[in-house]
Write an enzyme that holds these catalytic residues in place. Structure first.
Site, PDB file in Angstrom:
ATOM      1  N   CYS A   1       2.902  36.112 -31.607  1.00 44.18           N
ATOM      2  CA  CYS A   1       3.109  35.061 -30.594  1.00 44.18           C
ATOM      3  C   CYS A   1       2.872  35.534 -29.175  1.00 44.18           C
ATOM      4  CB  CYS A   1       4.488  34.431 -30.755  1.00 44.18           C
ATOM      5  SG  CYS A   1       5.883  35.534 -30.395  1.00 44.18           S
TER       6      CYS A   1
ATOM      7  N   HIS B   1      10.433  34.018 -29.748  1.00 43.27           N
ATOM      8  CA  HIS B   1       9.179  33.305 -30.018  1.00 43.27           C
ATOM      9  C   HIS B   1       8.704  32.584 -28.762  1.00 43.27           C
ATOM     10  CE1 HIS B   1       6.019  31.683 -32.451  1.00 43.27           C
ATOM     11  NE2 HIS B   1       6.309  30.440 -32.084  1.00 43.27           N
TER      12      HIS B   1
ATOM     13  N   HIS C   1       0.438  28.087 -30.773  1.00 44.25           N
ATOM     14  CA  HIS C   1       1.186  29.339 -30.952  1.00 44.25           C
ATOM     15  C   HIS C   1       0.748  30.042 -32.220  1.00 44.25           C
ATOM     16  CE1 HIS C   1       4.540  27.721 -33.835  1.00 44.25           C
ATOM     17  NE2 HIS C   1       3.422  27.064 -34.018  1.00 44.25           N
TER      18      HIS C   1
END
Length: 318
Positions: A232, A280, A292
């Protein structure tokens, strides 16, 4: 012109009342969004211009009122002096009293004093006239400034109304656009599909978001930062690196890499973080969507922010 544009856009937006009408394509919806974003950007700049005019008008009004207050105070002082001068002239006879001249023991001295008194009266009278004229000018300036403020405030109110209408239209069409895009991209847990989703904006943030979209379907790999796979924060780092902005490969550091903004302020290219420990991060696209690199076994894809533990957002660039 704006009202015509709004009307045209209203008719262009699918509302589902005629089921027989052909369903607009994702590209057609995207074109509608882009057209309306251009319209709202134009209105926003008009709005900003009017706000600057409003500031200037208010400043002019404040100056006029200060000038008026000074003039009134100065006028009061000079009037008081003039009254004292008149009283003194009356009590001592002044030039207008021939009896005072006749009964004076020193007529020459009396004439000197009278002449001086008369000169002072004339001078004082001119000063009062000058201040009166200045006060009239200040009154006119204040009235003009107030009129200008009223006019500008009316314009700002009209612009805000127009802007609100278009913002609502954008929200409606974006909702349709991004829900369609999400459907085409595949829901979490389903097979992902590449989606050519338009990103509004010309700044570095929007450019980074557009580039991140080109990385769709590349696999998530822990610690990877491209070009064949990403995690990420690696995707975020690579996207911003493409536009000349260096970010660390770590969500904790990316969290402090820019200005924190509220969810309502989000625009394309902003970083969106999830979970209390910020483990995240994604890149916001618009319409409640992001791109993402989700997790092991998945690929870079677009996704909704909804139903996720949103922790905050950061603006790295405009």
């Amino acid at each position: 012109m704006v009202s015509v544009t709004i009307a045209a856009l209203l008719f262009a937006i699918p509302v589902g009342s005629a089921s027989a009408d052909p369903k607009p394509s994702l590209k057609e919806l995207a074109d509608q969004v882009e057209k309306m974003h251009t319209e709202i950007e134009t209105l926003s700049e008009q709005y900003n211009g009017q706000r600057e005019k409003l500031k200037a008008a208010k400043k002019s009004s404040e100056v006029a009122q200060r000038t008026l207050a000074t003039s009134e105070a100065d006028l009061a002082t000079k009037r008081a002096k003039a009254v004292l001068l008149a009283q003194n002239s009356y009590m001592t006879g002044g030039l207008a009293n021939p009896l005072a001249l006749m009964t004076s023991g020193d007529p020459e001295n009396f004439l000197d004093r009278a002449a001086t008194t008369y000169a002072l009266e004339q001078q004082q009278g001119e000063e009062v006239n000058q201040v009166t004229r200045a006060m009239d000018a200040a009154e006119r300036a204040r009235a003009a400034a107030k009129k200008h403020i009223d006019e500008v405030q009316k314009l700002v109110s009209e612009l805000e109304s127009r802007r609100d209408k278009i913002t609502k239209l954008v929200a409606r069409v974006e909702s349709n656009l991004y829900s369609r895009a999400l459907g085409e991209a595949g829901r979490p847990g389903t097979r992902a599909t590449r989606v050519n989703l338009p990103v509004i904006g010309d700044g570095k943030a929007a450019q980074a978001a557009r580039w991140a979209l080109t990385q769709q379907l590349k696999p998530y790999v822990w610690g990877a930062e491209g070009p064949g796979s990403y995690d990420c924060s690696g995707l975020v780092m690579a996207a911003y690196q493409r536009v000349g902005i260096s970010l660390p490969h770590y969500t904790g550091s990316q969290w402090t890499a820019g200005r924190h903004i509220s969810r309502s302020e989000l625009r394309a290219g902003d970083l969106v973080f999830f979970y209390n420990d910020l483990h995240h991060v994604g890149i916001y696209l618009g319409g409640g969507m992001m791109v993402h690199a989700p997790q092991t076994g998945d690929v870079v894809r677009i996704a909704s922010l909804a139903n996720r533990p949103f922790a905050g957002a950061v603006r790295v660039a405009d």
